[in-house]
Design a protein around this motif. Structure first.
Motif, PDB file in Angstrom:
ATOM      1  N   ILE A 101      11.830  12.466  18.244  1.00 28.66           N
ATOM      2  CA  ILE A 101      12.233  13.247  17.071  1.00 28.66           C
ATOM      3  C   ILE A 101      12.398  12.326  15.862  1.00 28.66           C
ATOM      4  O   ILE A 101      13.077  11.306  15.933  1.00 28.66           O
ATOM      5  N   ALA A 102      11.743  12.683  14.777  1.00 26.88           N
ATOM      6  CA  ALA A 102      11.779  11.921  13.512  1.00 26.88           C
ATOM      7  C   ALA A 102      11.237  10.510  13.675  1.00 26.88           C
ATOM      8  O   ALA A 102      11.608   9.599  12.929  1.00 26.88           O
ATOM      9  N   SER A 103      10.321  10.330  14.612  1.00 24.67           N
ATOM     10  CA  SER A 103       9.812   8.981  14.883  1.00 24.67           C
ATOM     11  C   SER A 103       9.100   8.370  13.683  1.00 24.67           C
ATOM     12  O   SER A 103       9.226   7.171  13.426  1.00 24.67           O
ATOM     13  N   HIS A 104       8.346   9.176  12.918  1.00 28.64           N
ATOM     14  CA  HIS A 104       7.612   8.619  11.785  1.00 28.64           C
ATOM     15  C   HIS A 104       8.532   8.262  10.625  1.00 28.64           C
ATOM     16  O   HIS A 104       8.171   7.440   9.779  1.00 28.64           O
ATOM     17  N   VAL A 105       9.701   8.865  10.579  1.00 27.53           N
ATOM     18  CA  VAL A 105      10.684   8.499   9.544  1.00 27.53           C
ATOM     19  C   VAL A 105      11.409   7.229   9.953  1.00 27.53           C
ATOM     20  O   VAL A 105      11.551   6.292   9.157  1.00 27.53           O
ATOM     21  N   GLY A 130      10.518   4.976  12.293  1.00 25.53           N
ATOM     22  CA  GLY A 130       9.556   3.874  12.397  1.00 25.53           C
ATOM     23  C   GLY A 130       9.702   3.093  13.673  1.00 25.53           C
ATOM     24  O   GLY A 130       8.905   3.216  14.589  1.00 25.53           O
ATOM     25  N   GLY A 131      10.752   2.311  13.791  1.00 25.64           N
ATOM     26  CA  GLY A 131      10.967   1.514  14.992  1.00 25.64           C
ATOM     27  C   GLY A 131      11.404   0.108  14.643  1.00 25.64           C
ATOM     28  O   GLY A 131      11.349  -0.339  13.489  1.00 25.64           O
ATOM     29  N   ALA A 132      11.860  -0.618  15.661  1.00 28.35           N
ATOM     30  CA  ALA A 132      12.335  -1.992  15.490  1.00 28.35           C
ATOM     31  C   ALA A 132      11.850  -2.838  16.659  1.00 28.35           C
ATOM     32  O   ALA A 132      11.491  -2.327  17.715  1.00 28.35           O
ATOM     33  N   GLY A 156       8.717   2.537   8.950  1.00 26.77           N
ATOM     34  CA  GLY A 156       9.640   3.573   8.514  1.00 26.77           C
ATOM     35  C   GLY A 156      10.844   3.026   7.767  1.00 26.77           C
ATOM     36  O   GLY A 156      10.806   1.954   7.154  1.00 26.77           O
ATOM     37  N   VAL A 157      11.950   3.779   7.838  1.00 22.44           N
ATOM     38  CA  VAL A 157      13.166   3.330   7.150  1.00 22.44           C
ATOM     39  C   VAL A 157      13.745   2.080   7.798  1.00 22.44           C
ATOM     40  O   VAL A 157      14.469   1.322   7.147  1.00 22.44           O
ATOM     41  N   GLU A 158      13.451   1.840   9.067  1.00 22.40           N
ATOM     42  CA  GLU A 158      13.930   0.619   9.718  1.00 22.40           C
ATOM     43  C   GLU A 158      13.418  -0.620   8.990  1.00 22.40           C
ATOM     44  O   GLU A 158      14.143  -1.603   8.838  1.00 22.40           O
ATOM     45  N   LYS A 159      12.183  -0.569   8.519  1.00 24.56           N
ATOM     46  CA  LYS A 159      11.628  -1.720   7.803  1.00 24.56           C
ATOM     47  C   LYS A 159      11.995  -1.684   6.329  1.00 24.56           C
ATOM     48  O   LYS A 159      12.304  -2.728   5.738  1.00 24.56           O
ATOM     49  N   THR A 167       7.362   7.766  -4.247  1.00 24.51           N
ATOM     50  CA  THR A 167       8.361   6.692  -4.203  1.00 24.51           C
ATOM     51  C   THR A 167       9.371   6.898  -3.080  1.00 24.51           C
ATOM     52  O   THR A 167      10.434   6.285  -3.087  1.00 24.51           O
ATOM     53  N   ILE A 168       9.040   7.748  -2.122  1.00 23.59           N
ATOM     54  CA  ILE A 168       9.971   7.973  -1.011  1.00 23.59           C
ATOM     55  C   ILE A 168      10.202   6.662  -0.275  1.00 23.59           C
ATOM     56  O   ILE A 168       9.330   5.790  -0.209  1.00 23.59           O
ATOM     57  N   GLU A 169      11.389   6.517   0.309  1.00 23.21           N
ATOM     58  CA  GLU A 169      11.820   5.236   0.877  1.00 23.21           C
ATOM     59  C   GLU A 169      11.250   5.014   2.276  1.00 23.21           C
ATOM     60  O   GLU A 169      11.982   4.829   3.264  1.00 23.21           O
ATOM     61  N   LEU A 170       9.938   5.038   2.385  1.00 19.67           N
ATOM     62  CA  LEU A 170       9.243   4.720   3.633  1.00 19.67           C
ATOM     63  C   LEU A 170       8.244   3.615   3.329  1.00 19.67           C
ATOM     64  O   LEU A 170       7.533   3.677   2.322  1.00 19.67           O
ATOM     65  N   VAL A 171       8.176   2.626   4.184  1.00 15.68           N
ATOM     66  CA  VAL A 171       7.311   1.488   3.925  1.00 15.68           C
ATOM     67  C   VAL A 171       5.846   1.899   3.883  1.00 15.68           C
ATOM     68  O   VAL A 171       5.013   1.222   3.265  1.00 15.68           O
ATOM     69  N   GLU A 172       5.520   3.042   4.500  1.00 19.32           N
ATOM     70  CA  GLU A 172       4.132   3.508   4.504  1.00 19.32           C
ATOM     71  C   GLU A 172       3.731   4.231   3.218  1.00 19.32           C
ATOM     72  O   GLU A 172       2.543   4.509   2.999  1.00 19.32           O
ATOM     73  N   ALA A 173       4.698   4.570   2.373  1.00 20.24           N
ATOM     74  CA  ALA A 173       4.417   5.391   1.190  1.00 20.24           C
ATOM     75  C   ALA A 173       3.352   4.798   0.266  1.00 20.24           C
ATOM     76  O   ALA A 173       2.480   5.529  -0.215  1.00 20.24           O
ATOM     77  N   PRO A 174       3.358   3.500  -0.028  1.00 16.93           N
ATOM     78  CA  PRO A 174       2.329   2.971  -0.942  1.00 16.93           C
ATOM     79  C   PRO A 174       0.906   3.143  -0.439  1.00 16.93           C
ATOM     80  O   PRO A 174      -0.038   3.131  -1.232  1.00 16.93           O
ATOM     81  N   THR A 175       0.714   3.304   0.883  1.00 13.28           N
ATOM     82  CA  THR A 175      -0.635   3.471   1.414  1.00 13.28           C
ATOM     83  C   THR A 175      -1.152   4.886   1.190  1.00 13.28           C
ATOM     84  O   THR A 175      -2.346   5.138   1.354  1.00 13.28           O
TER      85      THR A 175
END
Length: 594
Positions: free
Chosen positions: A188-192, A194-196, A213-216, A398-406
């Motif tokens: 659940i919410a894995s793409h948000v 992200g992981g560590a 994700g937000v972890e990074k 500009t959402i706070e996900l590391v993938e957003a710029p892609t």
């Protein structure tokens, strides 16, 4: 020391004169001397016993105090002093907007081996392979009997596995304390989230670092001791997120789609309440990324943010909004829809023949490409680009996900009039579902720009005005009509006044030369309640096909719309929205003459 004579002469002479026995004087002096010696020895012995007692008392007090200190402290294995920077393993929790845990830390152990200390390496290798089926027994035996002096066996083990290794009883198998990242809700919410994973690591600790994700994105903040262990509160609602994922998964399977995504956003704050992308993954066992092929084939691919698609007719509302704001049309303005519309060698067609003219409202309700193109022609390419840029359609979110710029939108390098016409109905420009959700929220919340966020907000700052409140109200009514009598009729949810727009776009070929004839991206962009908007929901399906009829159906009205309606039906009550009767126009009194 003065010694008294045993037979003092004066007393002897006196005793003889009196007729007494002189020997009695000697015996008496001997007795007195012995008593003095006895008293002195007793005093000396008592002093020594007192000193010995005080020494024992001090020793018992010292031992007791030390035992009290040890009993009040946490047990810790002694460690040798070492130089170098310490490894910080502490990491803050991540919670949803209600404070429910999405990511936390779990104390576990690592298993390592020092082969030079092992008693029976072959047996240890065999036993370990039985405990951990993913280990290669042959490889372990080679490592244990070779020249290596240290090797990791498992970076993370469970308490049950630790006990089984203990029972092997080999002194060369050792354990180190380890703190790992745990995601108690699985996928659940894995793409948000992200992981560590582990960064720097040693025998006694390991550095936990975010990888996606937000972890990074918030890796530094989550590891900063200055935060005092305060959790990172996201805008997600765990209950809503799980509901959206459940319905979206069922819809994807039922409609034979390759993938699916959904974004549920607060229209006023821009907070993302749910963001789902399928297929997904479990961040506890995050898979390796694809090294070749289509990135969207990987479960790690976040379709809501990274997926850049031509979103079709969902863009038509942007064209109408700009035209009304410029004063070029109003809802009842009649627009030419006679087809096909010819521009050079290009022909623009509608899905059905809608006759020679439609009102602007019906252009949206019936989703006329030709009508929208005629409106865009009046706007012009320069003004169209300015409006789309103001909506955020030219830049990554500009959402706070590391993938957003892609997830940067794809737009033509040149903007001739034919591009103006095709972009007006969502072809020739590609954006992510999150872009679409943010743009719809900005137009329908009263007309002010919102910035999407994955963080919980306590304060909402009003953005720049894009359209007037009057235009925003008209747009909401048009989208409501699309559900009531247009292409999104399956989107009706009693009590929640759903408004929305469908979009069906052919998928481009991999070589970029043309489009597939039987593969589409189907999208339903909706708002509810349309009379007093609270949330925007965007549902996008990749290559759906509905096969219950005699012919396969791929349009959004048959695929994305029913899925979106089911999400709203289940999620709206959980969001605290009570079903209400849709407000009707005020009744008037008509005087009839006979």
């Amino acid at each position: 020391m003065t010694r008294t004579p045993l037979r003092p002469l004066a007393r002897i002479l006196s005793a003889r004169e009196k007729g007494e026995n002189p020997d009695a004087i000697e015996r008496e002096n001997i007795r007195l001397r012995h008593e003095a010696m006895r008293d002195k020895a007793r005093v000396r012995a008592e002093g020594r016993l007192l000193l010995l007692g005080l020494a024992f008392l001090a020793a018992f007090i010292t031992v007791g105090a030390r035992m009290g200190v040890l009993a009040s402290t946490e047990p810790a294995e002694p460690q040798t002093a070492a130089t170098g920077a310490s490894i910080i393993a502490q990491r803050s929790d991540i919670t949803d907007r209600q404070g429910r845990i999405l990511a936390t830390n779990l104390v576990t152990h690592s298993l390592y081996a020092q082969p030079q200390l092992m008693v029976d390496p072959a047996r240890a290798a065999s036993e370990l392979a039985a405990i951990f089926p993913d280990l290669d027994e042959t490889r372990l035996k080679a490592d244990f009997t070779g020249k290596r002096k240290f090797l990791w066996v498992k970076k993370k083990i469970s308490p049950e596995q630790m006990q089984l290794v203990h029972e092997i009883g080999d002194p060369g198998l050792l354990f180190g304390p380890r703190e790992m990242r745990l995601y108690p809700n699985g996928a659940i919410a894995s793409h948000v989230l992200g992981g560590a994973s582990f960064g720097r690591e040693g025998v006694h600790s390991a550095e936990v670092v975010g990888v996606a994700g937000v972890e990074k994105t918030f890796d530094g903040w989550l590891r900063d001791p200055a935060n005092g262990g305060a959790p990172l509160a996201l805008s997600l609602d765990l209950t809503i997120q799980s509901t959206v994922e459940e319905v979206l998964y069922g819809g994807m399977k039922l409609l034979n789609a390759k993938g699916a995504t959904a974004v549920l956003m607060d229209v006023h704050s821009g907070e993302v309440v749910a963001l789902a992308s399928l297929p997904d993954f479990d961040p506890n066992t995050r898979p390796a990324p694809l090294l070749k092929g289509d990135p969207s084939d990987s479960p790690l691919f976040n379709r809501a943010v990274q997926g850049v698609y031509e979103l079709g007719s969902t863009f038509k509302i942007f064209t109408v909004a700009q035209a009304m704001e410029l004063g070029l049309v109003n809802p009842s303005t009649m627009v030419e829809t006679k087809g096909p519309m010819i521009w050079g060698r290009f022909k623009i067609r509608d899905f059905h023949n809608y006759g020679p003219q439609l009102s602007v409202t019906d252009v949206i309700v019936k989703s006329s490409n030709i009508g929208t193109a005629h409106i865009a022609k009046e706007i012009g390419g320069v003004r169209q680009q300015e409006f789309l840029k103001a909506l955020g359609m030219f830049d990554p979110t500009t959402i706070e996900l590391v993938e957003a710029p892609t997830g940067k939108p794809l737009r033509p390098s040149k903007w001739p009039e034919i591009t103006t016409l095709t972009v007006s109905y969502g072809h020739g420009i590609a954006a992510s579902p999150l872009h679409l959700a943010a743009a719809y929220a900005s137009l329908l919340n009263g007309g002010t720009r919102i910035t999407p966020t994955i963080l919980k907000r306590d304060k909402v700052d009003t953005g720049a005005r894009l359209v007037s409140e009057g235009t925003s109200t008209i747009l909401r009514d048009m989208l409501r009509q699309v559900v009531v009598r247009g292409t999104a009729s399956f989107g009706e949810v009693p009590g929640y006044s759903v408004g929305g727009k469908t979009g069906t776009a052919d998928k481009p070929l991999a070589n970029g030369k043309g489009y597939h004839k039987d593969k589409v991206i189907a999208t339903f962009a909706s708002v509810f309640p349309s009379n007093d908007p609270k949330y925007v929901l965007v549902v996008t399906l990749d290559e759906p096909v509905e096969t219950s009829g005699t012919e396969p159906r791929r349009t959004a009205g048959w695929t994305a719309v029913p899925v979106g309606a089911e999400i709203i039906r289940r999620a709206a009550p959980l969001l605290g929205l009570r079903p209400e009767l849709e407000p009707m126009a005020e009744a008037g009194v008509i005087r009839v003459r006979n």
